[in-house]
Design a protein around this motif. Structure first.
Motif, PDB file in Angstrom:
ATOM      1  N   ARG A 245       0.815  -1.216   0.000  1.00 37.46           N
ATOM      2  CA  ARG A 245       0.000   0.000   0.000  1.00 37.46           C
ATOM      3  C   ARG A 245       0.852   1.270   0.000  1.00 37.46           C
ATOM      4  O   ARG A 245       0.439   2.309  -0.520  1.00 37.46           O
ATOM      5  CB  ARG A 245      -0.901   0.034   1.240  1.00 37.46           C
ATOM      6  CG  ARG A 245      -2.019  -0.996   1.258  1.00 37.46           C
ATOM      7  CD  ARG A 245      -2.811  -0.861   2.539  1.00 37.46           C
ATOM      8  NE  ARG A 245      -3.769  -1.929   2.723  1.00 37.46           N
ATOM      9  CZ  ARG A 245      -5.024  -1.887   2.294  1.00 37.46           C
ATOM     10  NH1 ARG A 245      -5.459  -0.820   1.641  1.00 37.46           N
ATOM     11  NH2 ARG A 245      -5.839  -2.898   2.517  1.00 37.46           N
ATOM     12  N   GLU A 246       2.028   1.201   0.618  1.00 40.45           N
ATOM     13  CA  GLU A 246       2.820   2.414   0.788  1.00 40.45           C
ATOM     14  C   GLU A 246       3.378   2.932  -0.534  1.00 40.45           C
ATOM     15  O   GLU A 246       3.545   2.179  -1.492  1.00 40.45           O
ATOM     16  CB  GLU A 246       4.018   2.168   1.724  1.00 40.45           C
ATOM     17  CG  GLU A 246       3.683   1.565   3.059  1.00 40.45           C
ATOM     18  CD  GLU A 246       3.889   0.062   3.050  1.00 40.45           C
ATOM     19  OE1 GLU A 246       4.146  -0.488   4.138  1.00 40.45           O
ATOM     20  OE2 GLU A 246       3.779  -0.558   1.960  1.00 40.45           O
ATOM     21  N   THR A 247       3.670   4.208  -0.557  1.00 37.27           N
ATOM     22  CA  THR A 247       4.476   4.757  -1.625  1.00 37.27           C
ATOM     23  C   THR A 247       5.935   4.481  -1.276  1.00 37.27           C
ATOM     24  O   THR A 247       6.405   4.859  -0.205  1.00 37.27           O
ATOM     25  CB  THR A 247       4.265   6.267  -1.779  1.00 37.27           C
ATOM     26  OG1 THR A 247       2.908   6.508  -2.165  1.00 37.27           O
ATOM     27  CG2 THR A 247       5.197   6.851  -2.832  1.00 37.27           C
ATOM     28  N   HIS A 252      15.265   9.973  -4.056  1.00 38.69           N
ATOM     29  CA  HIS A 252      14.169  10.921  -4.287  1.00 38.69           C
ATOM     30  C   HIS A 252      13.245  10.438  -5.409  1.00 38.69           C
ATOM     31  O   HIS A 252      12.343  11.171  -5.811  1.00 38.69           O
ATOM     32  CB  HIS A 252      14.720  12.306  -4.636  1.00 38.69           C
ATOM     33  CG  HIS A 252      15.382  12.988  -3.482  1.00 38.69           C
ATOM     34  ND1 HIS A 252      14.740  13.229  -2.287  1.00 38.69           N
ATOM     35  CD2 HIS A 252      16.643  13.457  -3.333  1.00 38.69           C
ATOM     36  CE1 HIS A 252      15.570  13.830  -1.467  1.00 38.69           C
ATOM     37  NE2 HIS A 252      16.728  13.978  -2.070  1.00 38.69           N
ATOM     38  N   LEU A 253      13.467   9.225  -5.900  1.00 40.37           N
ATOM     39  CA  LEU A 253      12.672   8.718  -7.013  1.00 40.37           C
ATOM     40  C   LEU A 253      11.519   7.868  -6.493  1.00 40.37           C
ATOM     41  O   LEU A 253      11.733   6.851  -5.818  1.00 40.37           O
ATOM     42  CB  LEU A 253      13.551   7.885  -7.945  1.00 40.37           C
ATOM     43  CG  LEU A 253      14.751   8.608  -8.564  1.00 40.37           C
ATOM     44  CD1 LEU A 253      15.553   7.649  -9.415  1.00 40.37           C
ATOM     45  CD2 LEU A 253      14.306   9.814  -9.382  1.00 40.37           C
ATOM     46  N   VAL A 254      10.309   8.289  -6.804  1.00 44.28           N
ATOM     47  CA  VAL A 254       9.118   7.551  -6.387  1.00 44.28           C
ATOM     48  C   VAL A 254       8.939   6.353  -7.308  1.00 44.28           C
ATOM     49  O   VAL A 254       8.907   6.496  -8.541  1.00 44.28           O
ATOM     50  CB  VAL A 254       7.874   8.462  -6.439  1.00 44.28           C
ATOM     51  CG1 VAL A 254       6.620   7.673  -6.074  1.00 44.28           C
ATOM     52  CG2 VAL A 254       8.046   9.651  -5.506  1.00 44.28           C
ATOM     53  N   PRO A 257       3.578   2.129  -8.401  1.00 41.58           N
ATOM     54  CA  PRO A 257       2.953   1.095  -7.559  1.00 41.58           C
ATOM     55  C   PRO A 257       3.315  -0.315  -8.035  1.00 41.58           C
ATOM     56  O   PRO A 257       3.204  -0.635  -9.213  1.00 41.58           O
ATOM     57  CB  PRO A 257       1.453   1.367  -7.727  1.00 41.58           C
ATOM     58  CG  PRO A 257       1.367   2.820  -8.065  1.00 41.58           C
ATOM     59  CD  PRO A 257       2.590   3.107  -8.902  1.00 41.58           C
ATOM     60  N   GLY A 258       3.777  -1.115  -7.102  1.00 44.80           N
ATOM     61  CA  GLY A 258       4.090  -2.500  -7.409  1.00 44.80           C
ATOM     62  C   GLY A 258       5.493  -2.756  -7.895  1.00 44.80           C
ATOM     63  O   GLY A 258       5.967  -3.894  -7.839  1.00 44.80           O
ATOM     64  N   PRO A 314       9.749   3.016   2.579  1.00 43.69           N
ATOM     65  CA  PRO A 314      10.224   2.257   3.732  1.00 43.69           C
ATOM     66  C   PRO A 314      11.116   1.093   3.326  1.00 43.69           C
ATOM     67  O   PRO A 314      11.052   0.609   2.192  1.00 43.69           O
ATOM     68  CB  PRO A 314       8.926   1.769   4.375  1.00 43.69           C
ATOM     69  CG  PRO A 314       7.969   1.651   3.238  1.00 43.69           C
ATOM     70  CD  PRO A 314       8.293   2.800   2.330  1.00 43.69           C
ATOM     71  N   ARG A 315      11.946   0.645   4.271  1.00 43.73           N
ATOM     72  CA  ARG A 315      12.829  -0.488   4.022  1.00 43.73           C
ATOM     73  C   ARG A 315      11.995  -1.756   3.875  1.00 43.73           C
ATOM     74  O   ARG A 315      11.137  -2.048   4.701  1.00 43.73           O
ATOM     75  CB  ARG A 315      13.782  -0.644   5.205  1.00 43.73           C
ATOM     76  CG  ARG A 315      14.962  -1.574   4.913  1.00 43.73           C
ATOM     77  CD  ARG A 315      16.025  -0.818   4.143  1.00 43.73           C
ATOM     78  NE  ARG A 315      17.272  -1.586   4.056  1.00 43.73           N
ATOM     79  CZ  ARG A 315      17.747  -2.118   2.937  1.00 43.73           C
ATOM     80  NH1 ARG A 315      17.056  -2.011   1.819  1.00 43.73           N
ATOM     81  NH2 ARG A 315      18.887  -2.740   2.920  1.00 43.73           N
TER      82      ARG A 315
END
Length: 347
Positions: A245-247, A252-254, A257-258, A314-315
Motif C-alpha cells: 500500500r505504501e508509496t 528521491h525517485l518515487v 505502484p508495485g 520504507p525499508r
C-alpha cells in the motif's frame, strides 16, 4: 571536542576563568576549533567530492529535495531500449517498461520437480522514466553459478550496480543464483546496453515467438477464493500478486505502484490439482516474524530472507518460499501470511 569544552566550563559555571572574564576558556576553545577545522578540512573536502560524485551517479540531489515522480510512457518511448535488449517489452500500469528473458535453456530440478521458466527461472527488468528526464532500471537476473562472476564483471564495467544476490529455490541442480540490478541515468539506451553486456555472458536464449497458453490443471476458482483475489495464467503458471500500500521511494525517485514491492505467488501445475509453489512476499520489518510464522504453520518451506534494494523507504524485506501440494490447500496456507502484510490485490 564537545567533551573538552564541557569539562572546562564545569569547573567554573558560566565558562569564566578565576579572573571572571572567561577569555582564557574562549581562547583555548577557539584554538581547538581552528586546529580541528584544519585537521578535518581534507576529510570534508574528500567527502564533499564523494557526495557530489554519488549524486551525479545516482541522479539524486544531496540534502533536502523534492520527490521526483514517474511519468507515463508508451512502448514507442522505449524503442531504443528494445533495440539494445534485442527483444520487445510491454508496459506495466503505463509507467514501467518490462522485458523478460526466460531461461528456457536450463533444465532445473528442485525437490524432484522440473522447474519451468515461468515458475522461477525468469529474468525480469523494468525501465521507468521520471519527470526530470532521467531513467531508472531495475530487475533480477537468473544466472548459473558458473556464469555469475563473469556476468558481475560485465555489469561493473558498464556501471550497473548489484543490490542483492540470493537463491529462489532450495537444493536444486544446476545451481542458479538471482542477481538484482539497478542503474539510473539520462541515457536509457546506455543503461540497456550495460544490462545486455551481462546477459550476453550467459546462455540465455534469444527471444522466441509466444506460445499458446496451456491449460491450467488447477482449481483456480477455489484458489482465488482462498487468496481473496483473482490470479492470472501466463506461460503455464498461475500467479496471484499483491501490491504494497505504501508509496516506496528510492532516494528521491518515487517507484510506480508495485515496482520492486510486490508479493507474488506462483503455482506450477503438476497434475491432479497439485502444484509446485514458489514466490516471494514483500514485508516491512515489523511484519517479518509474523509472515515467517504463518508460512511455517502452513507447512511452507522458507528459502531466503533478504532485501532487494539498497536505499528504499520504507525499508522492505522479502522472503522466498517453496512448497508442493494441492493447489487449493497451498493457497489457503498462504492466506495468513498475506493477511499479516499491508497489501492490496493487483487489479
Amino acid at each position: 571536542m564537545t567533551g573538552d569544552r564541557q569539562q572546562d566550563t564545569s569547573k567554573n559555571p558560566g565558562g569564566k576563568t578565576d579572573g571572571g572574564t572567561g577569555t582564557g576558556t574562549r581562547a583555548v576553545t577557539s584554538r581547538r576549533r581552528v586546529l580541528a577545522a584544519a585537521a578535518l578540512a581534507p576529510v570534508l573536502t574528500a567527502a564533499g567530492a564523494t557526495g557530489a560524485a554519488g549524486a551525479a551517479r545516482t541522479g539524486t540531489a544531496t540534502g533536502h529535495g523534492e520527490r521526483i515522480e514517474p511519468v507515463r510512457t508508451t512502448p514507442a518511448d522505449w524503442a531504443g531500449v528494445a533495440r539494445e535488449l534485442g527483444r520487445p517489452g510491454s508496459m506495466l500500469r503505463d509507467t514501467a517498461y518490462h522485458t523478460s528473458f526466460p531461461r528456457q535453456d536450463l533444465r532445473v530440478v528442485s525437490g524432484g520437480v522440473v522447474v519451468t521458466p515461468g515458475l522461477a527461472l525468469g529474468t525480469h527488468v523494468a525501465f521507468i522514466r521520471y519527470a526530470d528526464g532521467s531513467t531508472m532500471m531495475m530487475g533480477d537476473v537468473a544466472v548459473t553459478e558458473k556464469e555469475l562472476q563473469r556476468v558481475t564483471d560485465a555489469w561493473q564495467e558498464h556501471g550497473i550496480e548489484q543490490t542483492a544476490l540470493h537463491k529462489h529455490l532450495l537444493s536444486h541442480t544446476p545451481d542458479i543464483w538471482w542477481a538484482h540490478v539497478h542503474a539510473h541515468g539520462h541515457d536509457a539506451s546506455a543503461l540497456a546496453r550495460g544490462l545486455r553486456a551481462g546477459i550476453d555472458r550467459t546462455a540465455t536464449p534469444p527471444a522466441r515467438p509466444p506460445r499458446p497458453q496451456p491449460p491450467i490443471d488447477l482449481d483456480t476458482a477455489a484458489m482465488d477464493a482462498a487468496m481473496g483475489t483473482k490470479g492470472t495464467a501466463n506461460d503455464g503458471i498461475y500467479k496471484i500478486i499483491f501490491l504494497r500500500r505504501e508509496t516506496v521511494v528510492d532516494g528521491h525517485l518515487v517507484l510506480p505502484p508495485g515496482l520492486g514491492s510486490t508479493s507474488a505467488f506462483s503455482f506450477q501445475p503438476l497434475g491432479g490439482g497439485r502444484a509446485a509453489l514458489s514466490g516471494d512476499c514483500a514485508m516491512i520489518a515489523d511484519e517479518v516474524p509474523h509472515v515467517l510464522r504463518a508460512l511455517r504453520r502452513g507447512g511452507i518451506e522458507l528459502v531466503e530472507l533478504h532485501n532487494h534494494h539498497l536505499s528504499e523507504n520504507p525499508r522492505l524485506f522479502f522472503v522466498h518460499f517453496w512448497a508442493v501440494g494441492d493447489g487449493v490447500e497451498l493457497a489457503r496456507a498462504l492466506r495468513p501470511a498475506v493477511d499479516a502484510t499491508d497489501v492490496v490485490p493487483n487489479t
